[in-house]
Enzyme design. Sequence first.
Site, short mmCIF file in Angstrom:
data_model
loop_
_atom_site.label_atom_id
_atom_site.label_comp_id
_atom_site.label_asym_id
_atom_site.label_seq_id
_atom_site.Cartn_x
_atom_site.Cartn_y
_atom_site.Cartn_z
CE LYS A 111 -3.25 31.38 50.62
NZ LYS A 111 -2.96 31.68 51.98
CE LYS A 193 6.46 30.08 51.80
NZ LYS A 193 5.85 31.11 50.96
CE LYS A 196 5.62 38.05 54.20
NZ LYS A 196 5.00 37.99 52.90
#
Length: 329
Positions: A111, A193, A196
């Site tokens: 991040k 990956k 969501k």
Amino acid sequence: MKRMLSGIKPTGQLTLGNYIGALRNFVKYQDEYEMYVFIANLHCITEYQEPLQLSKNLTDAIALYLACGLDPKKSTIFLQTDVKAHAELGYIMACNTYLGELNRMTQFKDKTAKNEKNLTAGLYTYPCLMAADILLYNADYVPVGDDQKQHVELTRDIAQRFNNKYGKTFKVPEPLIAKVGARIMSLSDPSKKMSKSDETNKGCIYLLDDLKVARKKIMSAVTDSVGIIQLDKENQPGLYNLIEIASSLTDRSMNDIVDEFAGQGYGKLKTYVADVVCAELEKIQNKYHDIINTHLLDEIMSEGAKKANLIAEQTLKNVENKIGLKIKY
Ligand code: TYM
């Protein structure tokens, strides 16, 4: 009976990755282990969530736990904030974790590398709260997907350090990661990956996706120009991912699936994978619709919270005593 604990953080709708890498395994394990499964709602707010949407996601996640087969008679299912000990032990764990350890966490590093704005202190100390989640219950095993392994390893380090400093307090847990399905990749970019927070929404299948939409996502999954059905993760990661998805959901080996489709086009294999996924989603969605508008959720969650609190409070009291926070009066 050995004890297991795990959780999911519903920052969005639960995904096929969550199901294959985690939830489906919880359901399998609940017969053999004393199972504690929670909804990590405190972890959700490390990044801003629209409140109404968050509470809907939490309710959906509980209903999906049940729809996927978690049985409250076998497993203790609860909401993290219903057990206040998580937050307190999380703070204590943060006081027993070094900055260097948190700086090494890949999720945080990713991040910061992306230069994301508004990163919170909560996001940084998240692994400490996760350590508390696990250690409160003296879990032997923590079934997770591959991306959470580093967090469970940090939990082990914190537990060991704490035990050395204050005397044996915590059980040192082990991560339990399935051989197949521990890292389901995005359908639109198999180097990432399945997640969501998929920006394009094409690479991720949500458990509540309309079946036609889910089928379309699989049929348009990115593959390669090699054109041969075989297991070559490096050069054909998209194809490998599709075969891994089907293998996880059918309990057929990946080689068995390759043998069936060898020599045929990718379209046939994709149709098979779509059939398998849609059949599984349909089963889950039917149960979800039966559950979502009933009082069942309240009853199960308050029962789960009671059971979880019994263990968590005992552990917390022990920790408070060990570190000298308690006084006699
Ligand atoms: P979360 O919510 O990101 O994911 C929940 C579980 O799903 C697995 N998973 C996947 N597995 C395979 N392929 C994927 N594409 C995929 N995406 C997600 C994750 O590995 C995880 O097992 N920090 C945790 C939640 C948590 C927790 C805990 C877990 C909080 N406290 C204590 C275990 C124990 C998380 O963010 O998971």
